[in-house]
Design an enzyme around this catalytic site. Sequence first.
Site, PDB file in Angstrom:
ATOM      1  N   ARG A 161       4.639 -13.345   1.757  1.00 45.42           N
ATOM      2  CA  ARG A 161       4.864 -12.411   2.764  1.00 45.42           C
ATOM      3  C   ARG A 161       4.642 -10.859   2.257  1.00 45.42           C
ATOM      4  O   ARG A 161       4.797 -10.809   0.912  1.00 45.42           O
ATOM      5  CB  ARG A 161       6.496 -12.305   3.304  1.00 45.42           C
ATOM      6  CG  ARG A 161       6.673 -13.488   4.173  1.00 45.42           C
ATOM      7  CD  ARG A 161       7.948 -13.481   4.862  1.00 45.42           C
ATOM      8  NE  ARG A 161       8.245 -12.235   5.589  1.00 45.42           N
ATOM      9  CZ  ARG A 161       9.251 -11.936   6.326  1.00 45.42           C
ATOM     10  NH1 ARG A 161      10.350 -12.689   6.314  1.00 45.42           N
ATOM     11  NH2 ARG A 161       9.362 -10.759   6.943  1.00 45.42           N
ATOM     12  N   LYS A 198      13.226  -7.944  14.109  1.00 46.86           N
ATOM     13  CA  LYS A 198      13.157  -7.632  15.486  1.00 46.86           C
ATOM     14  C   LYS A 198      14.657  -6.942  15.879  1.00 46.86           C
ATOM     15  O   LYS A 198      14.869  -5.766  16.547  1.00 46.86           O
ATOM     16  CB  LYS A 198      12.969  -8.334  16.421  1.00 46.86           C
ATOM     17  CG  LYS A 198      11.359  -9.161  16.257  1.00 46.86           C
ATOM     18  CD  LYS A 198      11.152 -10.237  17.140  1.00 46.86           C
ATOM     19  CE  LYS A 198       9.818 -10.814  16.875  1.00 46.86           C
ATOM     20  NZ  LYS A 198       9.817 -11.958  15.992  1.00 46.86           N
ATOM     21  N   GLU A 219       5.619 -15.397  17.807  1.00 43.97           N
ATOM     22  CA  GLU A 219       6.357 -15.667  18.774  1.00 43.97           C
ATOM     23  C   GLU A 219       6.326 -14.307  19.830  1.00 43.97           C
ATOM     24  O   GLU A 219       6.489 -13.447  19.238  1.00 43.97           O
ATOM     25  CB  GLU A 219       7.857 -15.659  18.439  1.00 43.97           C
ATOM     26  CG  GLU A 219       8.038 -16.751  17.693  1.00 43.97           C
ATOM     27  CD  GLU A 219       9.602 -17.013  16.942  1.00 43.97           C
ATOM     28  OE1 GLU A 219      10.486 -17.076  17.694  1.00 43.97           O
ATOM     29  OE2 GLU A 219       9.746 -16.701  15.939  1.00 43.97           O
TER      30      GLU A 219
END
Length: 777
Positions: A487, A497, A272
């Site tokens: 992950r 973020k 993204e």
Amino acid sequence: MMADPLTLFTSIGLSEQKAKETLKNDALCSALKDAITQAQRVLGAAGVDKATGTLLYTMTSRLRDPKRLGFLTDHIAQRKICTELQLAAALEFVKSHPQDPINQQEFESLCGVGVVITPEQIEDKVEKVIKKHKDQLLQERYRFNMGLLMGEARGGLMWADGKMIKNEVDMQVLHLLGPKTEADLEKKPKVTFHTKAKAPDGEVKEELTMNGEIKIEGRSLMDELRGVALNFHKPGENYKTEGYVVTPKTMDLLKQHLEFTGGQIRTRFPPEPNGILHIGHAKAINFNFGYAKANDGICYLRYDDTNPEKEEEKYFTAIKDMVEWLGYKPYEITHASDNFQRLYDLAVDLIRRGHAYVCHQRGEELKGHNPPPSPWRERPAEESLVLFDRMRRGLFAEGEATVRMKIVMEDGKMDPVAYRIKYTAHHRTGDAWCIYPTYDYTHCLCDSIENITHSLCTKEFQARRSSYFWLCNALDVYCPVQWEYGRLNLTYTVVSKRKIIKLVEEGTVRDWDDPRLFTLTALRRRGFPSEAINNFCAKVGVTVAQATMEPHMLESCVRDVLNDHAPRAMAVLEPLKVTIANLPEGIRNDVRVPDFPANEFMGSHVIPFTRTIFIEQSDFREVMEKGYKRLTPDQPVGLRHAGYVISVQKVIKDAQGRAVELEVHCCSSNEAAEKPKAFIHWVSEPQKCEIRLYERLFLHKNPEDPSEVPGGFLSDINPNSLQVIDSALVDISVSKAKVFDKFQFERVGYFALDPDSTADKLVFNRTVTLKEDPGKM
């Protein structure tokens, strides 16, 4: 009576040192005592052996949900969970299934409980692998990459004991090749492939690699990713994947897909564009691009640009820069927005087929685990099509209507949203659209449009796998296969973020590329080589379980690369002036310093040696102390590379009694009465510079964990995370360095030139120290 904790912990196989460390952690100590006590009840007189004890310790140190302690302890004590691999899967399962009760059958199935891999199965599998590589083994003998045999042998034997596989591989290789000969024991030639690389001085030198691939402890990243291919479906054989849904049109669609791709592997990296990539994305980049590269395929860089409110051009640029910095070139750069019209047309088709509807429930009504079902779920398709068209033409307010898909996802979420209204201009399509598709709707369809063969994503998307298959099949379009992997997380940091933005807004860090962060731009600025990051990802491996690593493991990879590639220079961080009294005024000799002392053929540079030099303040003590080997009034030292030994004649002090200058006598090292105990670095006619020294940004391993940091991550900032030294001195050999050029400042650490540097003032970031700091653990 229960034994004291130290005795209890050592009784299960912990070393005394590890047991004492455990006692310092109250939460871990309490959990481990509870686990051992419960295990002893289950095992009775047999007691807890070392293997079981190791599993109990690993489980308690990694378990985040204490209510699962008893459940996992029982499985370990009952020998249902017997290996580290099973335990990792069990921890991952309980983490992703926080609600009670646990589905025992599902848990045991996903953790390999009861799965028995017999020695005969291992023998057969290894025999097939050896046969496959027999010709190459006979040719290369013991120089063959045995890690590749191990990787392939593990394929299909997920729960097998790794030691048993290794022993079988070793035995069968010995049977095929016989004992090692003298020729086998000779070192394997390091270089089979040459590339050209520019040295810092601009001279073109040959850079040596193994077949053009990064080598990791005998196994390259490409080998690791080729090994993964053994577990994945072949292009066109999607239907062989567990959970894949076959419809009457599946085989025709797969045939068309193969005709288009020619059987080529196709992956994509789909970030993204609303933030900067971080260390976790490095694994995703390596996995997606690396898997395609390792198997002669292609990989797209696809921006998932469906949320115009948060997307900025700087993020698009930074993402592409970081992908290329890590050494990968996208086959093509695409955007979800490239397909907005096609996605809209498919949504119309989905509604027409009765699989989606327009809903008027507000966003707040849909939050939580059990939102009320939509009263508009059975709305006629014709009515939903009219309303969807009105949404498209901007006749509803934001939040007044959505398009929802008729499916219950694996995590229980019902009827996920496919389209929502946003009156925000898009960076590429402007005001052409006021409705935007969601990830749940867009992702699988863009994969289908691009004929992706392997849609690789992190474990948290596992709950969306069934909806991924459902949507493609509901529209009768080609359906790729979604594969999940674990992950990569690091301790002592945050990568969210939202939290990084908070750190920037609070002034804790300067920006996304502050070298104390673990964004990729920050790591590049700090001086981490991209090769080291790729090496780190290869060491972590392509694991299904989530990996949480310590920063020192990444720093170790950085040292390995910089030790071979960062030329040496000398810098003094806290200068102490030294005047060499027995040298005449104006004398100036050139001293040649090797760029890489271990290999003088890799170049050198020249620095001046004059009557005035500067040394580190810490390299002088006025009062001799036991074990101190550097300069004192009674102890001379050598000067690195200069061929001189200096001895103190006079100490000049300021008003506070601090030494500000030394007068010394120097002689040639050949003339010195005895060899000095130490050789120290120095600079002469140096260039002044600013040095920035970094420590961990957070004090605790898990700054986001409220049990570890009750006050939240902003309360956990390390006040000593940045130290700025503005009066450091560096030798003139670095004066023409370019931004991000890397050096080893001898005896000080590895440093990189920061973008804040100017012609008048160089700024260096310390990348890592020369050795791991044991105090960090």
